[in-house]
Design a protein around this motif. Structure first.
Motif, short mmCIF file in Angstrom:
data_model
loop_
_atom_site.label_atom_id
_atom_site.label_comp_id
_atom_site.label_asym_id
_atom_site.label_seq_id
_atom_site.Cartn_x
_atom_site.Cartn_y
_atom_site.Cartn_z
N VAL A 54 0.86 -1.19 0.00
CA VAL A 54 0.00 0.00 0.00
C VAL A 54 0.89 1.23 0.00
CG1 VAL A 54 -1.76 1.28 1.26
CG2 VAL A 54 -1.83 -1.22 1.22
N GLN A 55 0.67 2.12 -0.95
CA GLN A 55 1.46 3.34 -1.06
C GLN A 55 0.53 4.53 -1.23
OE1 GLN A 55 4.56 3.13 -4.02
NE2 GLN A 55 5.27 1.11 -3.34
N PRO A 56 0.99 5.72 -0.85
CA PRO A 56 0.13 6.91 -0.98
C PRO A 56 -0.07 7.30 -2.44
CG PRO A 56 2.34 7.55 -0.30
CD PRO A 56 2.30 6.05 -0.25
N LYS A 57 -1.25 7.76 -2.73
CA LYS A 57 -1.53 8.24 -4.09
C LYS A 57 -0.85 9.57 -4.33
CE LYS A 57 -5.38 9.34 -7.19
NZ LYS A 57 -6.86 9.40 -7.31
N VAL A 58 -0.80 10.42 -3.29
CA VAL A 58 -0.16 11.73 -3.39
C VAL A 58 0.91 11.81 -2.33
CG1 VAL A 58 -0.48 14.22 -3.27
CG2 VAL A 58 -2.27 12.79 -4.28
N GLN A 59 2.13 12.09 -2.74
CA GLN A 59 3.26 12.29 -1.82
C GLN A 59 4.07 13.46 -2.32
OE1 GLN A 59 5.56 8.98 0.05
NE2 GLN A 59 7.26 9.77 -1.14
N THR A 60 4.36 14.40 -1.43
CA THR A 60 5.07 15.62 -1.80
C THR A 60 6.36 15.71 -1.01
OG1 THR A 60 2.97 16.75 -2.23
CG2 THR A 60 4.92 18.13 -1.97
N ASN A 61 7.42 16.10 -1.71
CA ASN A 61 8.72 16.32 -1.07
C ASN A 61 8.85 17.79 -0.72
OD1 ASN A 61 9.40 13.60 -1.51
ND2 ASN A 61 10.26 14.06 -3.52
N PHE A 62 9.06 18.08 0.56
CA PHE A 62 9.20 19.45 1.03
C PHE A 62 10.66 19.73 1.33
CE2 PHE A 62 4.78 18.50 2.11
CZ PHE A 62 4.14 19.61 1.57
N GLY A 63 11.10 20.93 0.94
CA GLY A 63 12.48 21.35 1.20
C GLY A 63 12.60 22.85 1.08
N PRO A 64 13.73 23.42 1.48
CA PRO A 64 13.91 24.88 1.41
C PRO A 64 14.08 25.35 -0.03
CG PRO A 64 15.95 23.83 2.07
CD PRO A 64 14.92 22.74 2.01
N ARG A 65 13.70 26.60 -0.25
CA ARG A 65 13.85 27.18 -1.59
C ARG A 65 15.12 28.00 -1.71
NH1 ARG A 65 7.97 29.77 -2.72
NH2 ARG A 65 9.00 30.31 -4.69
N VAL A 66 15.94 27.96 -0.63
CA VAL A 66 17.25 28.61 -0.66
C VAL A 66 18.26 27.64 -0.05
CG1 VAL A 66 16.39 30.98 -0.54
CG2 VAL A 66 16.79 29.70 1.58
N ALA A 193 16.27 20.69 -2.38
CA ALA A 193 16.54 19.34 -1.90
C ALA A 193 15.45 18.89 -0.94
CB ALA A 193 17.90 19.28 -1.21
N THR A 194 15.17 17.58 -0.95
CA THR A 194 14.12 17.04 -0.08
C THR A 194 14.62 16.93 1.35
OG1 THR A 194 13.18 15.76 -1.91
CG2 THR A 194 12.62 15.06 0.32
N VAL A 195 13.88 17.53 2.27
CA VAL A 195 14.15 17.40 3.69
C VAL A 195 13.14 16.47 4.34
CG1 VAL A 195 14.32 18.63 5.89
CG2 VAL A 195 15.26 19.65 3.82
N VAL A 196 11.86 16.62 3.97
CA VAL A 196 10.78 15.81 4.52
C VAL A 196 9.80 15.47 3.40
CG1 VAL A 196 8.88 15.71 6.17
CG2 VAL A 196 11.01 16.83 6.82
N ALA A 197 9.38 14.22 3.33
CA ALA A 197 8.34 13.79 2.38
C ALA A 197 7.07 13.52 3.17
CB ALA A 197 8.77 12.56 1.61
N VAL A 198 5.96 14.11 2.72
CA VAL A 198 4.68 13.98 3.40
C VAL A 198 3.67 13.39 2.42
CG1 VAL A 198 2.83 15.18 4.62
CG2 VAL A 198 5.20 15.93 4.91
N ALA A 199 2.91 12.41 2.89
CA ALA A 199 1.91 11.75 2.06
C ALA A 199 0.52 12.01 2.62
CB ALA A 199 2.17 10.25 1.99
N ARG A 200 -0.45 12.07 1.71
CA ARG A 200 -1.85 12.17 2.13
C ARG A 200 -2.34 10.78 2.51
NH1 ARG A 200 -4.53 16.91 0.59
NH2 ARG A 200 -3.37 18.26 -0.85
#
Length: 359
Positions: A54-66, A193-200
């Motif tokens: 089972v995997q998330p349908k939506v997963q977003t990688n969050f990271g700084p823009r600088v 760069a990815t720091v944290v990945a968050v899934a719905r």
């Protein structure tokens, strides 16, 4: 002399005798080879099933823009986050200094504008009493306009610096669950760069790898998905995405099955079994030992109606079914084929059927 003539006459006689022996050998009975065979009959095959997770349908990688030094990461894998929650932060020192510099530039530009406006007013007042020229008035007006533009530019620079400062804080854009972390405190992180990945957690997929030999599953194909730890817990799903190409190493295609209202037991990462929801179909299946492969093509040895000789017939094979191989075309039900020793036969060879196993 008589002995010599008799000797010469005996040579052709011997040749004739040898030729007669060879003809008798050539006219010997052909070898009849015993073979194992079976009559091709349709078999009822169960619906195929595939293991996956089972995997998330939506997963977003969050990271700084600088780019900057990571000084805080407030979440770990498995944590639940809400929209707007702080996930990580960079060292803001350099960005704060840039904001302070931009504010000083804005203050300087505003002071210059105030002075230019004051000079313009005095010049216009003196022009009315005749002590200043029109050229002086126009010069002060231009200075005021330039000072006003400088203020606008400085204010935009300050807004940009403040926005850059906000990029040092990484915040969640939606409610979800942390599924991955990509950096640790003390590490210099590049912009993007990815720091944290968050899934719905509400939208989940069952992801399986289907062998490339199987027929492609069109989008919308129904599946029944069950937990491997408890097969009694099931949920319906439909194919929503099929990989356009097979993996070059495993020769499988990744298929994503959208789960319809999955229960809480279908947590992210759970191992599942996806079974194709279809009516059990009948297909022609032969043992793998009955298939002869030549020049990239598949053949079977077909026994004639009298059961006396064999001949090759090209067939098209499908996926494996247990210990056999599905035959999609080339032969029909009721035909007898050889099931063993296919590499030692020749077209038209006489055979003797030793086994009449039905399958």
């Amino acid at each position: 002399m008589n002995r010599i003539l008799l000797g010469l006459l005996s040579v052709p006689v011997m040749l004739l005798i040898l030729a007669g022996c060879q003809k008798k050998e050539e006219k010997g009975e052909p070898v009849i080879r015993p073979v194992l065979s079976q009559i091709v009959v349709p078999q009822r095959l169960p619906a195929p099933s595939f293991a996956g997770t089972v995997q998330p349908k939506v997963q977003t990688n969050f990271g700084p823009r600088v780019t900057g030094l990571l000084v805080a990461r407030d979440v770990d894998i498995g944590d639940t986050v809400t929209r707007g929650q702080l996930l990580a932060a960079l060292d803001p020192t350099a960005l704060e200094l840039a904001v302070g510099s931009a504010r000083a530039d804005l203050a300087n530009a505003q002071a210059t504008l105030a002075n230019a406006v004051s000079v313009e007013r005095r010049t216009k007042a003196l022009f009315k009493i005749g002590t200043e020229t029109q050229a002086s008035v126009e010069s002060t007006e231009q200075a005021s306009a330039a000072a006003e533009a400088s203020v606008v530019q400085s204010r935009a620079a300050l807004s940009k610096a403040e926005e850059q400062l906000s990029y040092a804080k990484v915040k969640a854009a939606f409610d979800g669950v942390v599924t991955q972390t990509g950096a640790e405190v003390g590490q210099v992180v590049a912009a993007g760069a990815t720091v944290v990945a968050v899934a719905r957690p509400d939208a989940r997929d069952a992801v399986v790898d289907v062998p490339d030999g199987n027929a492609l599953l069109p989008v919308g194909t129904p599946f029944l998905v069950s937990l491997q730890i408890d097969p009694a817990i099931t949920v319906d799903g439909v194919v929503r995405e099929v990989a356009p190409a097979a993996d070059p190493a495993t020769r499988t295609r990744r298929v994503k099955i959208a789960l319809e209202n999955p229960p809480a037991a279908f947590r992210l990462g759970t191992t599942i079994t996806a079974t194709l929801k279809q009516t059990i179909v009948e297909q022609l299946v032969l043992p793998s030992t009955a298939i002869l492969v030549r020049d990239g093509k598949s053949y079977v040895w077909v026994v004639d109606e009298g059961g006396a000789t064999v001949k090759t017939r090209e067939v098209v094979t499908g996926p494996q079914a247990g210990n056999g191989i599905v035959i999609t075309s080339g032969i029909e039900a009721g035909v007898r084929v050889v099931t063993a020793g296919v590499h030692s036969l020749e077209d038209g060879q006489k055979i003797k059927v030793e086994d009449e196993a039905q399958s």
